[in-house]
Design a protein around this motif. Structure first.
Motif, PDB file in Angstrom:
ATOM      1  N   UNK B 149       0.809  -1.233   0.000  1.00 16.30           N
ATOM      2  CA  UNK B 149       0.000   0.000   0.000  1.00 16.30           C
ATOM      3  C   UNK B 149       0.841   1.282   0.000  1.00 16.30           C
ATOM      4  N   UNK B 150       2.095   1.202   0.494  1.00 15.41           N
ATOM      5  CA  UNK B 150       2.926   2.410   0.546  1.00 15.41           C
ATOM      6  C   UNK B 150       3.388   2.841  -0.849  1.00 15.41           C
ATOM      7  N   UNK B 153       2.002   6.180  -2.256  1.00 16.40           N
ATOM      8  CA  UNK B 153       2.538   7.428  -1.712  1.00 16.40           C
ATOM      9  C   UNK B 153       3.903   7.755  -2.323  1.00 16.40           C
ATOM     10  N   UNK B 157       4.791  11.149  -4.321  1.00 15.03           N
ATOM     11  CA  UNK B 157       5.934  11.987  -3.913  1.00 15.03           C
ATOM     12  C   UNK B 157       6.898  12.175  -5.079  1.00 15.03           C
ATOM     13  N   UNK B 160       5.436  14.636  -7.666  1.00 15.60           N
ATOM     14  CA  UNK B 160       5.489  16.042  -7.256  1.00 15.60           C
ATOM     15  C   UNK B 160       6.933  16.559  -7.337  1.00 15.60           C
ATOM     16  N   UNK B 161       7.879  15.760  -6.828  1.00 16.54           N
ATOM     17  CA  UNK B 161       9.282  16.188  -6.846  1.00 16.54           C
ATOM     18  C   UNK B 161       9.780  16.360  -8.286  1.00 16.54           C
ATOM     19  N   UNK B 163       7.968  17.159 -10.923  1.00 12.30           N
ATOM     20  CA  UNK B 163       7.417  18.388 -11.505  1.00 12.30           C
ATOM     21  C   UNK B 163       8.120  19.615 -10.937  1.00 12.30           C
ATOM     22  N   UNK B 164       8.511  19.538  -9.650  1.00 16.87           N
ATOM     23  CA  UNK B 164       9.273  20.645  -9.042  1.00 16.87           C
ATOM     24  C   UNK B 164      10.615  20.830  -9.765  1.00 16.87           C
ATOM     25  N   UNK B 182      18.202  20.037  -3.024  1.00 16.99           N
ATOM     26  CA  UNK B 182      17.167  19.657  -2.057  1.00 16.99           C
ATOM     27  C   UNK B 182      16.042  18.884  -2.727  1.00 16.99           C
ATOM     28  N   UNK B 183      15.641  19.341  -3.914  1.00 19.86           N
ATOM     29  CA  UNK B 183      14.574  18.635  -4.634  1.00 19.86           C
ATOM     30  C   UNK B 183      15.071  17.266  -5.081  1.00 19.86           C
ATOM     31  N   UNK B 185      17.259  15.415  -3.701  1.00 24.89           N
ATOM     32  CA  UNK B 185      17.343  14.487  -2.560  1.00 24.89           C
ATOM     33  C   UNK B 185      15.995  13.799  -2.350  1.00 24.89           C
ATOM     34  N   UNK B 186      14.901  14.577  -2.427  1.00 27.44           N
ATOM     35  CA  UNK B 186      13.557  13.992  -2.274  1.00 27.44           C
ATOM     36  C   UNK B 186      13.230  13.087  -3.459  1.00 27.44           C
ATOM     37  N   UNK B 189      15.076   9.775  -3.252  1.00 32.08           N
ATOM     38  CA  UNK B 189      14.540   8.909  -2.193  1.00 32.08           C
ATOM     39  C   UNK B 189      13.232   8.252  -2.647  1.00 32.08           C
TER      40      UNK B 189
END
Lengths: 198, 362
Positions: B149-150, B153, B157, B160-161, B163-164, B182-183, B185-186, B189
């Motif tokens: 189920x994870x 998510x 995530x 979104x990252x 597209x950022x 910073x972006x 790194x997310x 991950x």
């Protein structure tokens, strides 16, 4: 049908977070019935806040004086600085009464998609505060959202050159939480952030 | 286990349908537009999510009815205990809020997942192998989500990252390198977790599929064609290394958003996209069945196969029926005619569906 003035009040209240038109009408009715007591008190309280409301020039908190009550409090530890996204987060953390240092409000979080850039947040001012010295630890208390964590990472990188300890709020098991009811992501995070029993 | 005593109230064209006497294998026969797939869609609502059409709840309420709908069934686990009563639907005053009840007590849709594992195959998925890589990534993510189920998510995530990062790269101003750090790194991950979830899915499906014979049923061989490094640190350094290239392209050219699912027909060693329509259908069925076995994880299984017999030749059809018989899941099949089901109708419960009414046959 209520008068124009009452309608205006109801529609102004309806815009408050968590209220909406139905609750607003109920609140107006309640106030109208207590015209001499609650209504007068509310009007005075609102006027007093409007007259004195200021943003703290040090931390960005909202208060009726500048510097704010927290920055001016001599009992607060000036060596610890907690960085939050918004004033609401500062108030939430301060309600917990655990953190005895001072705060820094960024005024949002980085978001390329919403066009919120580093210079739109009070990151420059944060770096100035740290550069002035006297701070040992910076606690990054951003939300556990993607944008919040990006912002935390960014600030940690910008503060790398300074001799301060940079920490971050833990993510994982909530207090009073039962493992059985947690989602796998939170459980995995709690497991990764496990620590020796002291 | 069997779902039985199924009722549909004001669900699409079914005003008040009731299906009693369900067996392990169940057939719904009727003309196009009769309401066969609507029964499958109703059953698919016994899983969390939006059902097999991914439709909005408000669309499911019958147009001539009061505005809400209800679907219920008794789940007999075969252990001698009382059947568990499952119910879901909407109320007329809240047409977009799904209500779920188990034994009369309201619970969340996620709670349904504790009782049943529901899998399905619909004609809408027929073009999967010739469709875009994006469609196959979404397919992989849907299957992976049923195992973990994870996964959903991590996918959100990552999206979104991504597209950022793309927004920063396509900016007129030179991007702030620390902001990119910073972006990324997310992104690294979430990307590593996403890639790991897909790799696990492909590996576990392959383990299931490898036990099947090449003949007579088509056996697909799956592999994940990665769009970037799978490990977090490798992905992170790749993002950093490719900034100039990605800035010129104004988007991220490496990463799990470029993954693809490669499927070949083993035996012939032919890419799935070049196979015949029937072979493609047979491979999709094989993947669906393998996944249903994995996703069940000890729970009773419910398998909804919409119009699967039509494209298969008689030999493959018999092979499919053999597998369905041997499986543990309760199966619901639809078709416009009964003839293709000759090999299985003797042991199946059969309904003729017409104009939103299901009548038992035989």
């Amino acid at each position: 049908m209520a008068s124009q003035e009452i309608e205006t009040l109801a529609s102004a209240l309806a815009r408050l977070p968590g209220l909406g038109p139905r609750s607003a009408r109920r609140a107006v009715l309640w106030l109208v019935k207590r015209r001499e007591t609650a209504l007068v008190q509310l009007v005075q309280a609102l006027a007093a806040v409007q007259d004195t409301l200021v943003e703290c020039s040090i931390c960005g908190n909202v208060d009726t004086r500048d510097p704010c009550g927290i920055c001016a409090d001599p009992k607060r530890d000036p060596r610890q600085l907690c960085v939050v996204e918004d004033v609401a987060d500062l108030w939430a953390l301060d309600r917990a009464r655990m953190f005895t240092g001072r705060y820094h409000v960024l005024g949002g979080r980085l978001s390329a998609l919403e066009g919120i850039r580093p210079e739109d947040l009070s990151i420059g001012k944060l770096i100035e505060r740290v550069a002035e010295g006297g701070i040992d630890e910076v606690v990054l208390a951003m939300n556990a959202t993607l944008e919040g964590q990006t912002t935390a990472h960014y600030i940690a990188e910008r503060l790398e050159a300074f001799p301060v300890r940079i920490t971050q709020l833990a993510h994982g098991l909530p207090v009073g939480g039962e493992l059985d009811y947690l989602d796998e992501g939170t459980l995995a995070q709690a497991l990764r952030a496990r620590r020796p029993v002291s | 286990m069997t779902l039985d005593r199924i009722t549909l109230g004001h669900f699409r064209n079914h005003t008040a349908s009731r299906l009693d006497g369900a067996a392990q294998i169940n057939l719904l026969v009727g003309e196009n537009g009769a309401g066969k797939t609507n029964v499958l869609e109703a059953l698919s609502l016994f899983a969390p999510g939006r059902g097999l059409r991914r439709a909005a709840l408000a669309e499911m309420a019958g147009s001539g009815g009061p505005g809400g709908f209800s679907v219920s069934a008794a789940l007999d686990s075969g252990d001698g205990n009382e059947p568990v009563m499952l119910g879901t639907g909407t109320r007329p005053d809240r047409p977009n809020r799904r209500i779920v009840q188990v034994n009369g007590a309201e619970t969340s849709a996620v709670g349904l997942g504790e009782w049943l594992a529901v899998g399905w195959l619909t004609p809408a998925m027929d073009g999967l192998f010739t469709d875009s890589a994006g469609a196959r990534r979404r397919y992989m993510d849907r299957l992976a989500l049923a195992l973990d189920p994870a996964h959903a998510r991590q996918a959100t995530r990552y999206d979104v990252a991504l597209r950022e990062r793309n927004r920063l790269l396509s900016d007129e101003m030179e991007p702030d390198p620390q902001w990119l750090d910073s972006i990324e790194a997310q992104l690294a991950e979430a990307g590593a977790a996403l890639a790991a979830g897909r790799a696990m899915l492909v590996e576990r499906l392959s383990t299931e599929l490898v036990t099947l014979p090449d003949h007579p049923f088509a056996r697909p061989a799956l592999s994940l064609a990665p769009g970037g490094p799978a490990e977090r640190d490798a992905l992170l350094s790749e993002f950093a290394r490719q900034r100039a290239r990605d800035r010129a392209a104004q988007r991220t050219l490496t990463g799990p958003h470029r993954d693809d699912l490669e499927v070949t027909l083993s035996g012939k060693a032919m890419p799935a996209a070049s196979c015949s329509t029937g072979e493609q259908k047979a491979m999709l069925i094989a993947i669906t069945l393998a996944h249903a076995g994995l996703a069940a994880g000890g729970r009773p299984g419910l398998l909804l196969l919409d119009e699967v017999a039509a494209h298969l030749d008689p030999i493959r059809r018999e092979a499919l029926f053999d597998r369905l018989r041997a499986g543990k899941a309760q199966v619901w099949l639809t078709g416009t005619e009964l003839a293709p089901f000759a090999g299985i109708k003797g042991e199946a419960a059969v309904w003729r569906v017409s104009g939103g009414v299901a009548e038992p046959v035989g």
